[in-house]
Design an enzyme around this catalytic site. Structure first.
Site, PDB file in Angstrom:
ATOM      1  N   GLY A 251       0.761  -1.246   0.000  1.00 11.52           N
ATOM      2  CA  GLY A 251       0.000   0.000   0.000  1.00 11.52           C
ATOM      3  C   GLY A 251       0.784   1.283   0.000  1.00 11.52           C
ATOM      4  O   GLY A 251       0.209   2.366  -0.151  1.00 11.52           O
ATOM      5  N   GLU A 285       4.200  -6.472   1.567  1.00 12.08           N
ATOM      6  CA  GLU A 285       3.737  -6.883   0.236  1.00 12.08           C
ATOM      7  C   GLU A 285       3.509  -5.689  -0.667  1.00 12.08           C
ATOM      8  O   GLU A 285       2.382  -5.407  -1.077  1.00 12.08           O
ATOM      9  CB  GLU A 285       2.362  -7.576   0.353  1.00 12.08           C
ATOM     10  CG  GLU A 285       2.275  -8.785   1.186  1.00 12.08           C
ATOM     11  CD  GLU A 285       0.804  -9.165   1.448  1.00 12.08           C
ATOM     12  OE1 GLU A 285      -0.117  -8.374   1.146  1.00 12.08           O
ATOM     13  OE2 GLU A 285       0.593 -10.256   1.956  1.00 12.08           O
ATOM     14  N   PRO A 286       4.542  -4.947  -1.010  1.00 13.38           N
ATOM     15  CA  PRO A 286       4.323  -3.790  -1.876  1.00 13.38           C
ATOM     16  C   PRO A 286       4.180  -4.204  -3.343  1.00 13.38           C
ATOM     17  O   PRO A 286       4.835  -5.149  -3.796  1.00 13.38           O
ATOM     18  CB  PRO A 286       5.613  -2.979  -1.678  1.00 13.38           C
ATOM     19  CG  PRO A 286       6.642  -4.011  -1.358  1.00 13.38           C
ATOM     20  CD  PRO A 286       5.953  -5.134  -0.654  1.00 13.38           C
ATOM     21  N   ARG A 288       2.829  -1.420  -6.079  1.00 16.80           N
ATOM     22  CA  ARG A 288       3.032  -0.156  -6.788  1.00 16.80           C
ATOM     23  C   ARG A 288       4.415   0.440  -6.538  1.00 16.80           C
ATOM     24  O   ARG A 288       5.053   0.952  -7.450  1.00 16.80           O
ATOM     25  CB  ARG A 288       1.956   0.833  -6.314  1.00 16.80           C
ATOM     26  CG  ARG A 288       1.939   2.144  -7.041  1.00 16.80           C
ATOM     27  CD  ARG A 288       0.981   3.150  -6.364  1.00 16.80           C
ATOM     28  NE  ARG A 288      -0.197   2.555  -5.809  1.00 16.80           N
ATOM     29  CZ  ARG A 288      -1.397   2.545  -6.410  1.00 16.80           C
ATOM     30  NH1 ARG A 288      -1.560   3.135  -7.567  1.00 16.80           N
ATOM     31  NH2 ARG A 288      -2.437   1.971  -5.822  1.00 16.80           N
ATOM     32  N   ARG A 324      -6.961   3.605 -14.641  1.00 16.69           N
ATOM     33  CA  ARG A 324      -6.948   4.299 -13.363  1.00 16.69           C
ATOM     34  C   ARG A 324      -7.627   5.684 -13.393  1.00 16.69           C
ATOM     35  O   ARG A 324      -8.340   6.033 -12.455  1.00 16.69           O
ATOM     36  CB  ARG A 324      -5.512   4.418 -12.815  1.00 16.69           C
ATOM     37  CG  ARG A 324      -4.808   3.064 -12.673  1.00 16.69           C
ATOM     38  CD  ARG A 324      -3.505   3.123 -11.922  1.00 16.69           C
ATOM     39  NE  ARG A 324      -3.713   3.458 -10.534  1.00 16.69           N
ATOM     40  CZ  ARG A 324      -3.556   4.644 -10.022  1.00 16.69           C
ATOM     41  NH1 ARG A 324      -3.124   5.647 -10.776  1.00 16.69           N
ATOM     42  NH2 ARG A 324      -3.812   4.882  -8.767  1.00 16.69           N
ATOM     43  N   CYS A 355     -15.408   4.340 -26.739  1.00 21.18           N
ATOM     44  CA  CYS A 355     -16.719   4.986 -26.800  1.00 21.18           C
ATOM     45  C   CYS A 355     -17.355   5.075 -25.421  1.00 21.18           C
ATOM     46  O   CYS A 355     -18.356   4.395 -25.128  1.00 21.18           O
ATOM     47  CB  CYS A 355     -17.606   4.240 -27.775  1.00 21.18           C
ATOM     48  SG  CYS A 355     -16.883   4.274 -29.411  1.00 21.18           S
ATOM     49  N   GLU A 356     -16.766   5.843 -24.560  1.00 23.17           N
ATOM     50  CA  GLU A 356     -17.248   6.097 -23.198  1.00 23.17           C
ATOM     51  C   GLU A 356     -16.811   7.512 -22.844  1.00 23.17           C
ATOM     52  O   GLU A 356     -15.656   7.872 -23.081  1.00 23.17           O
ATOM     53  CB  GLU A 356     -16.571   5.176 -22.172  1.00 23.17           C
ATOM     54  CG  GLU A 356     -16.823   3.722 -22.310  1.00 23.17           C
ATOM     55  CD  GLU A 356     -17.997   3.231 -21.469  1.00 23.17           C
ATOM     56  OE1 GLU A 356     -18.497   3.993 -20.604  1.00 23.17           O
ATOM     57  OE2 GLU A 356     -18.398   2.091 -21.706  1.00 23.17           O
TER      58      GLU A 356
HETATM   59  N1  LLP Z   1      -1.413  -6.904  -0.446  1.00 22.78           N
HETATM   60  C1  LLP Z   1      -2.749  -7.024  -0.614  1.00 22.78           C
HETATM   61  C2  LLP Z   1      -3.470  -7.999   0.199  1.00 22.78           C
HETATM   62  C3  LLP Z   1      -3.405  -6.212  -1.538  1.00 22.78           C
HETATM   63  O1  LLP Z   1      -4.718  -6.322  -1.693  1.00 22.78           O
HETATM   64  C4  LLP Z   1      -2.673  -5.270  -2.300  1.00 22.78           C
HETATM   65  C5  LLP Z   1      -3.329  -4.409  -3.289  1.00 22.78           C
HETATM   66  C6  LLP Z   1      -1.286  -5.195  -2.109  1.00 22.78           C
HETATM   67  C7  LLP Z   1      -0.682  -6.024  -1.164  1.00 22.78           C
HETATM   68  C8  LLP Z   1      -0.394  -4.260  -2.883  1.00 22.78           C
HETATM   69  O2  LLP Z   1      -0.762  -2.927  -2.725  1.00 22.78           O
HETATM   70  P1  LLP Z   1       0.199  -1.775  -3.318  1.00 22.78           P
HETATM   71  O3  LLP Z   1       1.505  -1.849  -2.560  1.00 22.78           O
HETATM   72  O4  LLP Z   1       0.393  -2.042  -4.758  1.00 22.78           O
HETATM   73  O5  LLP Z   1      -0.544  -0.532  -3.062  1.00 22.78           O
HETATM   74  N2  LLP Z   1      -5.914  -0.918  -8.750  1.00 22.78           N
HETATM   75  C9  LLP Z   1      -5.612   0.029  -7.711  1.00 22.78           C
HETATM   76  C10 LLP Z   1      -4.834  -0.585  -6.595  1.00 22.78           C
HETATM   77  C11 LLP Z   1      -5.511  -1.787  -5.999  1.00 22.78           C
HETATM   78  C12 LLP Z   1      -4.684  -2.462  -4.949  1.00 22.78           C
HETATM   79  C13 LLP Z   1      -5.308  -3.736  -4.522  1.00 22.78           C
HETATM   80  N3  LLP Z   1      -4.590  -4.441  -3.528  1.00 22.78           N
HETATM   81  C14 LLP Z   1      -4.885   1.231  -8.328  1.00 22.78           C
HETATM   82  O6  LLP Z   1      -4.676   1.244  -9.523  1.00 22.78           O
HETATM   83  O7  LLP Z   1      -4.578   2.193  -7.626  1.00 22.78           O
END
Ligand code: LLP
Length: 438
Positions: A251, A285-286, A288, A324, A355-356
């Site tokens: 996150g 668990e990163p 992004r 996004r 087409c949106e």
């Molecule tokens: N762990 C779990 C259990 C998760 O559900 C997620 C993301 C992550 C780790 C990794 O999160 P990150 O470090 O990437 O923020 N589609 C959205 C983001 C959805 C994230 C879903 N879960 C966007 O484009 O912003």
């Protein structure tokens, strides 16, 4: 429409302040790649990904936290191979992601299986593969994992994902840790499930997991959530349960354009303060943070036109390639890679061909004059871009390309419409017993 000011993160020439943490888009080079693979395409810098991993590892090493990459951010095999070779574990959420990480050569012993809706066959596959941990999100899933493990004569390493009831202060659609969100087990249910595990020898209850949301820019919610987790660990231990591992989720946010993003060393300090004395094996668990800044979506201007009092630039990438903005109102920094007319101070709405009405990337100021054939790129498209793409409007999935030291490598070729059509050919009707017929 979103407004984004100060769009250019780096110039095509000269000083590039973001060079260390973001992909560099050289105009001539990008034009050559575009000529070779066609637009749109995603391009990624393996060096930037590797650097992000090394930076995060270094920041977390004083607190001894291991890293599992959230594959959902970008599951391209070449990226998985790269991260796996660097020693990174994998966080998966589906049987498909399990196949991907194994195909990439990642050892199952470094895979964590997260996700709120795992099917029986996905759970079985993960157990047979020998994953490091399954993060269970409900009492029903706990019992299903136990039953499947028993039938396979295996012991399932299970962590309970708890819902800490913390507001991550991010976009509502990517906030996951508040009471009532679909994710995790309520705090009040956790001790009961640890009790239940004592009666199910096929479950090895290894610990707890938490993930409060994504694109988190303010670290205070982490402190809050990890504090809740620490209290829970103490409470469970006081009740006689062992808690060996903590999965702290992902996150951590990145800067899309001008806004600042937190330092990972600050996150490490929070982990140390809140959880450092518990003696648990820690994992994050990163997704992004590792890949987001390493990628861009390169697209060609097809047309410009006036719409009311503004100019639009219609590009050949659409919301199906980068969802996004339409889904979250996100604005990706725009870089004009090549403008034939030059100039400055122009404003355009950047829109796609789908087409949106929501197929809009944003309103960008301070641009040169755009005209057909110009090349522009949406930055910070390494995460949740290719992985969220669809074929809406019968638009084929576009290539993914690694760029490095003046060379490029196509790491996913362009899909063809023929490949999609093949899935719909040679169809037949199947007879079902008449009592079940609609
Ligand atoms: N762990 C779990 C259990 C998760 O559900 C997620 C993301 C992550 C780790 C990794 O999160 P990150 O470090 O990437 O923020 N589609 C959205 C983001 C959805 C994230 C879903 N879960 C966007 O484009 O912003």
């Amino acid at each position: 429409m979103n407004k984004h000011v100060g769009t250019s993160v780096s110039g095509a020439e000269g000083e590039d302040l973001s060079k260390n943490s973001e992909i560099h888009l050289d105009a001539g080079f990008m034009a050559s790649v575009a000529g070779a693979v066609g637009t749109p395409f995603y391009c990624y810098s393996p060096e930037v990904i590797a650097r992000a991993y090394e930076e995060l590892s270094a920041a977390l090493s004083p607190v001894d936290v291991s890293i599992c990459y959230a594959v959902k951010a970008n599951g391209n095999l070449a990226i998985l191979q790269l991260l796996s070779r660097l020693g990174c574990g994998m966080d998966i959420v589906s049987g498909g992601e399990l196949e991907r990480v194994l195909e990439a050569g990642a050892p199952a012993s470094r895979v964590i299986f997260s996700g709120v809706g795992k099917s029986a066959s996905e759970i079985a596959k993960a157990l047979v593969a020998g994953v490091h941990q399954i993060n269970v999100e409900s009492p029903a899933e706990f019992h299903l994992v136990a039953d499947i493990a028993a039938s396979l004569r295996r012991r399932a390493p299970v962590a309970l994902r708890v819902n800490p009831d913390v507001d991550a202060r991010t976009h509502d659609k990517i906030s996951t840790g508040k009471k009532g969100d679909k994710f995790g087990v309520a705090l009040s249910e956790v001790a009961g499930l640890f009790e239940a595990a004592a009666a199910r020898p096929e479950i090895d209850m290894v610990g707890l997991a938490v993930h409060i949301g994504s694109q988190i820019l303010d670290l205070a919610p982490y402190r809050h959530a990890y504090g809740v987790l620490a209290d829970l660990v103490r409470d469970l231990r006081a009740k006689g349960h062992s808690v060996r591992r903590l999965d702290l989720g992902g996150g951590i946010g990145i800067a899309y354009g001008a806004q600042g993003a937190p330092e990972v060393s600050e996150l490490a300090a929070i982990i140390d303060e809140t959880l450092g004395d518990l003696g648990c094996a820690l994992t994050v668990e990163p997704g992004r943070w590792l890949v987001g800044r390493a990628g861009a979506l390169v697209t060609t201007v097809l047309y410009t036109k006036e719409a009311g009092d503004r100019m639009l630039a219609i590009v050949d990438a659409g919301m199906n390639d980068l969802m996004r903005p339409a889904l979250y109102g996100a604005v990706h920094p725009l870089e004009v890679v090549r403008s034939a007319a030059g100039g400055e101070g122009q404003s355009y709405g950047l829109v796609g061909p789908v087409c949106e009405s929501s197929d809009i990337f944003g309103l960008y100021d301070g641009l040169p004059t755009l005209s057909a054939g110009d090349l522009v790129a949406f930055r910070c498209a390494g995460a949740y871009s290719a992985s969220m793409a669809s074929t809406y409007n019968a638009r084929d999935l576009v290539p993914e390309v690694f760029v490095s030291n003046g060379r490029f490598r196509i790491v996913r070729r362009r899909q063809t419409t023929a490949e999609l059509l093949a899935l719909e050919k040679d169809t037949t009707w199947h007879d079902i017993a008449s009592s079940q017929a609609p």
